[in-house]
Design an enzyme around this catalytic site. Sequence first.
Site, PDB file in Angstrom:
ATOM      1  N   ASN A 104      77.600  -6.101  -3.186  1.00 36.38           N
ATOM      2  CA  ASN A 104      76.459  -5.748  -4.041  1.00 36.38           C
ATOM      3  C   ASN A 104      76.821  -6.009  -5.494  1.00 36.38           C
ATOM      4  O   ASN A 104      77.989  -5.950  -5.870  1.00 36.38           O
ATOM      5  CB  ASN A 104      76.149  -4.256  -3.855  1.00 36.38           C
ATOM      6  CG  ASN A 104      75.002  -3.775  -4.739  1.00 36.38           C
ATOM      7  OD1 ASN A 104      73.951  -4.410  -4.826  1.00 36.38           O
ATOM      8  ND2 ASN A 104      75.202  -2.649  -5.420  1.00 36.38           N
TER       9      ASN A 104
ATOM     10  N   HIS B 289      75.964  -4.421  -9.266  1.00 40.11           N
ATOM     11  CA  HIS B 289      75.345  -3.297  -9.959  1.00 40.11           C
ATOM     12  C   HIS B 289      75.360  -3.596 -11.463  1.00 40.11           C
ATOM     13  O   HIS B 289      76.384  -4.018 -11.993  1.00 40.11           O
ATOM     14  CB  HIS B 289      76.108  -2.006  -9.660  1.00 40.11           C
ATOM     15  CG  HIS B 289      75.416  -0.810 -10.188  1.00 40.11           C
ATOM     16  ND1 HIS B 289      74.317  -0.244  -9.556  1.00 40.11           N
ATOM     17  CD2 HIS B 289      75.616  -0.083 -11.317  1.00 40.11           C
ATOM     18  CE1 HIS B 289      73.883   0.775 -10.280  1.00 40.11           C
ATOM     19  NE2 HIS B 289      74.655   0.892 -11.350  1.00 40.11           N
TER      20      HIS B 289
ATOM     21  N   GLY C 184      64.161 -11.571  -8.351  1.00 41.22           N
ATOM     22  CA  GLY C 184      64.969 -12.571  -7.645  1.00 41.22           C
ATOM     23  C   GLY C 184      65.601 -13.615  -8.542  1.00 41.22           C
ATOM     24  O   GLY C 184      65.943 -14.697  -8.076  1.00 41.22           O
TER      25      GLY C 184
ATOM     26  N   ILE D  15      71.853   0.679   2.390  1.00 43.94           N
ATOM     27  CA  ILE D  15      72.108  -0.085   3.623  1.00 43.94           C
ATOM     28  C   ILE D  15      72.407   0.880   4.777  1.00 43.94           C
ATOM     29  O   ILE D  15      73.283   1.740   4.660  1.00 43.94           O
ATOM     30  CB  ILE D  15      73.298  -1.051   3.414  1.00 43.94           C
ATOM     31  CG1 ILE D  15      72.993  -2.044   2.286  1.00 43.94           C
ATOM     32  CG2 ILE D  15      73.628  -1.796   4.709  1.00 43.94           C
ATOM     33  CD1 ILE D  15      71.831  -2.977   2.550  1.00 43.94           C
TER      34      ILE D  15
HETATM   35  C1  GAR Z   1      69.987  -7.070 -11.361  1.00 45.96           C
HETATM   36  O1  GAR Z   1      70.287  -6.753 -12.696  1.00 45.96           O
HETATM   37  C2  GAR Z   1      70.899  -6.296 -10.427  1.00 45.96           C
HETATM   38  O2  GAR Z   1      72.164  -6.056 -10.958  1.00 45.96           O
HETATM   39  C3  GAR Z   1      70.143  -5.014 -10.252  1.00 45.96           C
HETATM   40  O3  GAR Z   1      68.803  -5.404 -10.156  1.00 45.96           O
HETATM   41  C4  GAR Z   1      68.604  -6.549 -10.989  1.00 45.96           C
HETATM   42  C5  GAR Z   1      67.784  -7.557 -10.217  1.00 45.96           C
HETATM   43  O4  GAR Z   1      67.367  -8.596 -11.032  1.00 45.96           O
HETATM   44  N1  GAR Z   1      70.597  -4.290  -9.097  1.00 45.96           N
HETATM   45  C6  GAR Z   1      70.570  -2.965  -9.023  1.00 45.96           C
HETATM   46  O5  GAR Z   1      70.142  -2.265  -9.920  1.00 45.96           O
HETATM   47  C7  GAR Z   1      71.132  -2.389  -7.725  1.00 45.96           C
HETATM   48  N2  GAR Z   1      71.331  -0.981  -7.858  1.00 45.96           N
HETATM   49  P1  GAR Z   1      66.788  -9.944 -10.403  1.00 45.96           P
HETATM   50  O6  GAR Z   1      65.757  -9.543  -9.351  1.00 45.96           O
HETATM   51  O7  GAR Z   1      66.182 -10.677 -11.536  1.00 45.96           O
HETATM   52  O8  GAR Z   1      67.942 -10.682  -9.787  1.00 45.96           O
END
Ligand code: GAR
Length: 189
Positions: free
Chosen positions: A102, A104, A12, A88
């Site tokens: 989103n 990525h 998060g 989703i």
């Molecule tokens: C982020 O780097 C985001 O881009 C990625 O998860 C991480 C969450 O980090 N999302 C994905 O891979 C979606 N496919 P966080 O929990 O520290 O924000």
Amino acid sequence: MKRIVLFASGSGSNVENIINYFQDSTEVSVKCVLSNNKDANVFERCNRLNVNALYFNKYSFYQSDCVLEILKSFKPDLIVLAGFLWKIPGNLIQHFPNKIINIHPALLPKYGGKGMYGMHVHNSVKENNESETGITIHFVNENYDEGAIIKQVKVTIEVADTPQSIAEKVHQLEYEHFPKVIHKVVMGQ
Ligand code: GAR
């Protein structure tokens, strides 16, 4: 005041960054954070930041309208997936057309699709000796990572970079650009 709801599955750190960014905003307010992972660190962060955070299970998300009803109650202008790892479901996409975005951690369409999240992405990027990676912010449709792209930002990968240092570079890009893009999209700019 525009209303946003965030989804997250893990640490998060993006959620915290987005909450801080809009903390004193007169235009945008973060109403709630929803998570599919009851052990996610995002709950601790939201507690510390005095932001609502709710957990939901697979049944609530995929086999009932429970999450949809909760979302409707917040009347969101935008739903933001900030490190959210589940696909989703159709009921949410149909009810909130062009209102779900989103982030990525790679330059889609490369390194997207099922199973491509977090360190899996950065490990593959390193294995393939890519010279650059980055972030993609996009609208969400019913297929993983395939909705219209709103913004991409690139970063160079040095030979000495590790999957970990690539992840850090990508996170820095996320912190810098994601809140600004959210702001623009929710204001219709
Ligand atoms: C982020 O780097 C985001 O881009 C990625 O998860 C991480 C969450 O980090 N999302 C994905 O891979 C979606 N496919 P966080 O929990 O520290 O924000």
